[in-house]
Structures are given as structure tokens and as C-alpha cells.
Design an enzyme around this catalytic site. Structure first.
Site, PDB file in Angstrom:
ATOM      1  N   ASP A 104      -5.436   6.691 -11.967  1.00  0.00           N
ATOM      2  CA  ASP A 104      -4.205   5.913 -11.787  1.00  0.00           C
ATOM      3  C   ASP A 104      -4.479   4.701 -10.910  1.00  0.00           C
ATOM      4  O   ASP A 104      -4.791   4.835  -9.730  1.00  0.00           O
ATOM      5  CB  ASP A 104      -3.132   6.788 -11.114  1.00  0.00           C
ATOM      6  CG  ASP A 104      -1.837   6.021 -10.906  1.00  0.00           C
ATOM      7  OD1 ASP A 104      -1.028   5.977 -11.854  1.00  0.00           O
ATOM      8  OD2 ASP A 104      -1.625   5.459  -9.818  1.00  0.00           O
TER       9      ASP A 104
ATOM     10  N   TYR B 154      -3.105  -3.036  -6.838  1.00  0.00           N
ATOM     11  CA  TYR B 154      -4.139  -2.421  -5.995  1.00  0.00           C
ATOM     12  C   TYR B 154      -5.403  -3.288  -5.940  1.00  0.00           C
ATOM     13  O   TYR B 154      -6.283  -3.050  -5.111  1.00  0.00           O
ATOM     14  CB  TYR B 154      -4.538  -1.017  -6.489  1.00  0.00           C
ATOM     15  CG  TYR B 154      -3.414  -0.009  -6.607  1.00  0.00           C
ATOM     16  CD1 TYR B 154      -2.150  -0.250  -6.054  1.00  0.00           C
ATOM     17  CD2 TYR B 154      -3.604   1.202  -7.274  1.00  0.00           C
ATOM     18  CE1 TYR B 154      -1.125   0.680  -6.181  1.00  0.00           C
ATOM     19  CE2 TYR B 154      -2.581   2.132  -7.399  1.00  0.00           C
ATOM     20  CZ  TYR B 154      -1.345   1.853  -6.852  1.00  0.00           C
ATOM     21  OH  TYR B 154      -0.334   2.784  -6.987  1.00  0.00           O
TER      22      TYR B 154
ATOM     23  N   LYS C 252      -0.329  -0.414 -13.799  1.00  0.00           N
ATOM     24  CA  LYS C 252       1.082  -0.792 -13.606  1.00  0.00           C
ATOM     25  C   LYS C 252       1.207  -2.299 -13.452  1.00  0.00           C
ATOM     26  O   LYS C 252       0.372  -2.932 -12.799  1.00  0.00           O
ATOM     27  CB  LYS C 252       1.643  -0.128 -12.339  1.00  0.00           C
ATOM     28  CG  LYS C 252       1.256   1.328 -12.183  1.00  0.00           C
ATOM     29  CD  LYS C 252       1.794   1.988 -10.937  1.00  0.00           C
ATOM     30  CE  LYS C 252       1.100   3.313 -10.706  1.00  0.00           C
ATOM     31  NZ  LYS C 252      -0.157   3.215  -9.938  1.00  0.00           N
TER      32      LYS C 252
ATOM     33  N   HIS D 141       5.713  -1.273 -12.299  1.00  0.00           N
ATOM     34  CA  HIS D 141       5.434  -0.716 -10.970  1.00  0.00           C
ATOM     35  C   HIS D 141       6.698  -0.548 -10.121  1.00  0.00           C
ATOM     36  O   HIS D 141       6.845   0.442  -9.399  1.00  0.00           O
ATOM     37  CB  HIS D 141       4.428  -1.624 -10.240  1.00  0.00           C
ATOM     38  CG  HIS D 141       3.658  -0.944  -9.166  1.00  0.00           C
ATOM     39  ND1 HIS D 141       2.370  -1.287  -8.847  1.00  0.00           N
ATOM     40  CD2 HIS D 141       3.987   0.052  -8.315  1.00  0.00           C
ATOM     41  CE1 HIS D 141       1.946  -0.512  -7.857  1.00  0.00           C
ATOM     42  NE2 HIS D 141       2.912   0.296  -7.514  1.00  0.00           N
TER      43      HIS D 141
HETATM   44  P1  NAP Z   1      -1.556  11.038  -1.121  1.00  0.00           P
HETATM   45  O1  NAP Z   1      -2.377  11.364  -2.311  1.00  0.00           O
HETATM   46  O2  NAP Z   1      -0.289  11.783  -0.874  1.00  0.00           O
HETATM   47  O3  NAP Z   1      -2.400  11.180   0.214  1.00  0.00           O
HETATM   48  C1  NAP Z   1      -3.638  10.593   0.405  1.00  0.00           C
HETATM   49  C2  NAP Z   1      -4.085  10.968   1.810  1.00  0.00           C
HETATM   50  O4  NAP Z   1      -4.346  12.362   1.901  1.00  0.00           O
HETATM   51  C3  NAP Z   1      -5.355  10.256   2.220  1.00  0.00           C
HETATM   52  O5  NAP Z   1      -5.221   9.931   3.582  1.00  0.00           O
HETATM   53  C4  NAP Z   1      -6.432  11.328   2.031  1.00  0.00           C
HETATM   54  O6  NAP Z   1      -7.475  11.122   2.955  1.00  0.00           O
HETATM   55  C5  NAP Z   1      -5.678  12.594   2.337  1.00  0.00           C
HETATM   56  N1  NAP Z   1      -6.185  13.747   1.588  1.00  0.00           N
HETATM   57  C6  NAP Z   1      -6.436  13.810   0.258  1.00  0.00           C
HETATM   58  N2  NAP Z   1      -6.835  15.039  -0.090  1.00  0.00           N
HETATM   59  C7  NAP Z   1      -6.842  15.778   1.036  1.00  0.00           C
HETATM   60  C8  NAP Z   1      -7.181  17.118   1.310  1.00  0.00           C
HETATM   61  N3  NAP Z   1      -7.570  17.951   0.347  1.00  0.00           N
HETATM   62  N4  NAP Z   1      -7.097  17.565   2.600  1.00  0.00           N
HETATM   63  C9  NAP Z   1      -6.689  16.725   3.584  1.00  0.00           C
HETATM   64  N5  NAP Z   1      -6.377  15.432   3.386  1.00  0.00           N
HETATM   65  C10 NAP Z   1      -6.437  14.971   2.119  1.00  0.00           C
HETATM   66  O7  NAP Z   1      -1.180   9.460  -1.101  1.00  0.00           O
HETATM   67  P2  NAP Z   1      -1.187   8.241  -2.082  1.00  0.00           P
HETATM   68  O8  NAP Z   1      -2.540   7.698  -2.217  1.00  0.00           O
HETATM   69  O9  NAP Z   1      -0.131   7.330  -1.591  1.00  0.00           O
HETATM   70  O10 NAP Z   1      -0.693   8.814  -3.488  1.00  0.00           O
HETATM   71  C11 NAP Z   1      -1.561   9.192  -4.542  1.00  0.00           C
HETATM   72  C12 NAP Z   1      -1.626   8.138  -5.636  1.00  0.00           C
HETATM   73  O11 NAP Z   1      -0.316   7.829  -6.123  1.00  0.00           O
HETATM   74  C13 NAP Z   1      -2.134   6.764  -5.170  1.00  0.00           C
HETATM   75  O12 NAP Z   1      -3.510   6.710  -4.947  1.00  0.00           O
HETATM   76  C14 NAP Z   1      -1.652   5.871  -6.294  1.00  0.00           C
HETATM   77  O13 NAP Z   1      -2.493   6.007  -7.419  1.00  0.00           O
HETATM   78  C15 NAP Z   1      -0.275   6.465  -6.557  1.00  0.00           C
HETATM   79  N6  NAP Z   1       0.783   5.759  -5.799  1.00  0.00           N
HETATM   80  C16 NAP Z   1       1.705   5.055  -6.522  1.00  0.00           C
HETATM   81  C17 NAP Z   1       2.757   4.406  -5.895  1.00  0.00           C
HETATM   82  C18 NAP Z   1       3.769   3.679  -6.732  1.00  0.00           C
HETATM   83  O14 NAP Z   1       4.565   2.900  -6.183  1.00  0.00           O
HETATM   84  N7  NAP Z   1       3.788   3.874  -8.021  1.00  0.00           N
HETATM   85  C19 NAP Z   1       2.884   4.439  -4.482  1.00  0.00           C
HETATM   86  C20 NAP Z   1       1.913   5.153  -3.756  1.00  0.00           C
HETATM   87  C21 NAP Z   1       0.898   5.820  -4.440  1.00  0.00           C
HETATM   88  P3  NAP Z   1      -8.947  10.530   2.574  1.00  0.00           P
HETATM   89  O15 NAP Z   1      -8.761   9.548   1.458  1.00  0.00           O
HETATM   90  O16 NAP Z   1      -9.390   9.911   3.848  1.00  0.00           O
HETATM   91  O17 NAP Z   1      -9.771  11.723   2.180  1.00  0.00           O
END
Ligand code: NAP
Length: 280
Positions: free
Chosen positions: A43, A48, A73, A106
Site C-alpha cells: 500500500d 508518500y 492513492k 486519498h
Molecule cells: P501502524 O501500522 O498502525 O503503525 C506503525 C508503527 O508501529 C511503526 O512505528 C512501527 O515501528 C510500529 N510497529 C509495527 N509493527 C510492530 C510490532 N510488531 N511491534 C511493535 N511495533 C510495531 O501505522 P501506519 O503506518 O500509519 O498505518 C499502516 C499503513 O496504512 C501505512 O503505512 C499506510 O500504507 C496506510 N495509511 C494510510 C492513511 C490514509 O490516509 N489512507 C493514513 C495513514 C496510514 P517500526 O516501523 O519502527 O518498526
């Protein structure tokens, strides 16, 4: 890997790898590691700035393109029919592919009806295998879904144990639209990884908080795309298909819902103004 069937019959892995907040330089390396760990759904987004890294990692993997599922997106500054059309071509070029598996709007701002028309055209031309939206909360979602002919295949919204999107999911179900969770760990907010309920449930299954949190969403038929730059965590996060949370454990997690964003509100004028000012 378990697949989920979208409203046009397309199959999509229920778990993928998200690359938000991964720099363009790091993206190729991280996606290559995710591919080695078994991820096939990635994704990304125009905003990004790392679509190229995703495309290069997929190319270099030597695995056929058809085995991957790529989501991107369209950003607000590319909204409107003509501009969105151009930006779809740019995304295809950066992703080094002739189709996008899932193409999303998006944010629900700018001329997103024009954007959606460009996406419907891309869908008919085979440049996008499925189309949908992101951050469309019930009012905007229903308005769009009622007025378009290709119903959104997914709506990617903030969804995690503290903001479960129960009502939104019921509404989206009426259009066959799947919830795709962003922030499945709430980016660690609210002491996510030391939550006692999740820790205690995890102990019963020999699973981590992260694994329990993902499993909870998957069992609700929600697509997840956890992000991590850590190889061990990539492996941990994909290893969620060998256990099933009991009804009782699901019910305990349902109680954690505060049904509110831990990030920002799409109804807050300052927030909207801030994201409108972000141009790509
Ligand atoms: P998330 O996946 O909820 O959290 C990522 C965080 O959690 C990072 O700090 C990561 O640290 C940590 N983490 C990951 N796996 C872990 C584990 N097993 N144990 C402990 N810590 C862990 O946050 P997100 O990146 O915001 O959301 C995921 C995806 O959703 C994004 O990458 C993006 O593709 C999408 N997204 C979309 C929107 C939108 O508006 N459409 C907004 C936000 C996100 P490290 O990386 O340091 O390991």
C-alpha cells in the site's frame, strides 16, 4: 495468506505492507525485505513520494507482477478529471507497471467527483483492477457511493482496536465496500503495544499484541496493511494465520472501542486547511 473478495470479484490479500512515512531512499529496501517475508500486497500513495521504490522492489524481486497486489492513492492536488488522469499515468510510470490493482482517492477533498470519473475510466481501460476511496466518513461515503456507477471496492479508514469503525462498516456493507484499515496499531498511540487486554489475550495464544490486534481486524473481514521498517516485525505481523481469537476474546476487544480518532478529525477546519496546503 488469506484473500478477501472485493465487490467486483477481484481477490486481494487480506494483509499487506504499508509504506507511509518510509523515505523514498529506504522504500525499495524495506519493500524488498517485506517481499522476502512473504508480503505480496503493498500500500503506497502519490503523497508518500515512494511509489518508485515500491515499483523497483517488485521488479527486482523477479516474482511475476501478477502475484502482487499494488494499491496507490491520488492526492488532493491531483484532483479533478484531467489532472487525476495525468496523475494516474505518472503513478503507473513510477510503479513501473501497466496496471494498479487498487486505486483510491486519498482524501475526500477537492474535485473528488472528477477524480472518481478518471478512476472509473482507468478501471474500464484495465489500468486499475479495482477502485475505491480513503478517509470517506459516512456522510461523504454515502454521497459518493450513491452517485457513482462503479461502487467503491474499499474505503481505507483509520481502524484499530480503539477506533473500530463498527457503524461505518455496517454502512459500507450495503455497497459491498470493504473496510481497509490504516493505522492498525494506531501508530503506537494510547500505549497500544502495552495494552493489558491485548497482552493477556496474546499470552493465551502465544502471540504478541500486534498479532492479536491484526487478527481482531482480520476476523472482522477488514483488510490490514501494517507498517514496519523492522525485519523481525515484518515477519511477526504476517504470522497471524495460525490462530483464531475466540468469541469471548473478540468481545473483550470490542469493549476497547472509543469510536473516535486518535489522530485528527476530517471535520476539523484547521486540519482540512493543513492537508489542502500539501501539494505534490
Ligand atoms: P501502524 O501500522 O498502525 O503503525 C506503525 C508503527 O508501529 C511503526 O512505528 C512501527 O515501528 C510500529 N510497529 C509495527 N509493527 C510492530 C510490532 N510488531 N511491534 C511493535 N511495533 C510495531 O501505522 P501506519 O503506518 O500509519 O498505518 C499502516 C499503513 O496504512 C501505512 O503505512 C499506510 O500504507 C496506510 N495509511 C494510510 C492513511 C490514509 O490516509 N489512507 C493514513 C495513514 C496510514 P517500526 O516501523 O519502527 O518498526
Amino acid at each position: 495468506m488469506k484473500n478477501i473478495t472485493l465487490n467486483n470479484g477481484l481477490e486481494m490479500p487480506i494483509l499487506g505492507y504499508g509504506v507511509y512515512q518510509i523515505s523514498p531512499e529506504e522504500c525499495e529496501k524495506n519493500v524488498s525485505e517485506a517481499i522476502s517475508a512473504g508480503y505480496r500486497s503493498i500500500d503506497t500513495a502519490q503523497a508518500y513520494g515512494n511509489e518508485e521504490g515500491v515499483g523497483t522492489a517488485i521488479k527486482k524481486s523477479g516474482i511475476p507482477r501478477s502475484e502482487f497486489f499494488v494499491t496507490t492513492k491520488i492526492w488532493i492536488s491531483n484532483a479533478g478529471f484531467e489532472q487525476a488522469k495525468k496523475s494516474i499515468e505518472q503513478s503507473l510510470q513510477k510503479l513501473q507497471t501497466n496496471y494498479i490493482d487498487l486505486l483510491l482517492i486519498h482524501q475526500p477533498f477537492g474535485d473528488y467527483y472528477g477524480t472518481y470519473s478518471a478512476m472509473e475510466e482507468a478501471y474500464k481501460e484495465g489500468k486499475a483492477k479495482a477502485i475505491g476511496v480513503s478517509n470517506f466518513y459516512p456522510d461523504r461515503f454515502i454521497d459518493l457511493a450513491e452517485h457513482v456507477s462503479v461502487k467503491p471496492a474499499v474505503n481505507q479508514v483509520e481502524t484499530h482496536v480503539f477506533n473500530q469503525q463498527i457503524k461505518s462498516q455496517e454502512l459500507m456493507d450495503k455497497y459491498g465496500t470493504k473496510v481497509m484499515s490504516w493505522g492498525p496499531f494506531a501508530e503506537g498511540k494510547n500505549n497500544f503495544f502495552s495494552n493489558e487486554t491485548l497482552q493477556n489475550i496474546g499470552k493465551k495464544y502465544g502471540k504478541s499484541v500486534a498479532q492479536v490486534a491484526l487478527r481482531f481486524l482480520i476476523q472482522r473481514d477488514i483488510i490490514v496493511i501494517p507498517k514496519t521498517v523492522t525485519k523481525e516485525r515484518m515477519i511477526e505481523n504476517i504470522n497471524v494465520f495460525d490462530f483464531e481469537l475466540s468469541r469471548q476474546d473478540m468481545d473483550s476487544i470490542f469493549k476497547l472501542d472509543i469510536a473516535e480518532s486518535l489522530f485528527f478529525s476530517h471535520y476539523d477546519a484547521d486540519f482540512v486547511k493543513m492537508i489542502l496546503s500539501y501539494k505534490i
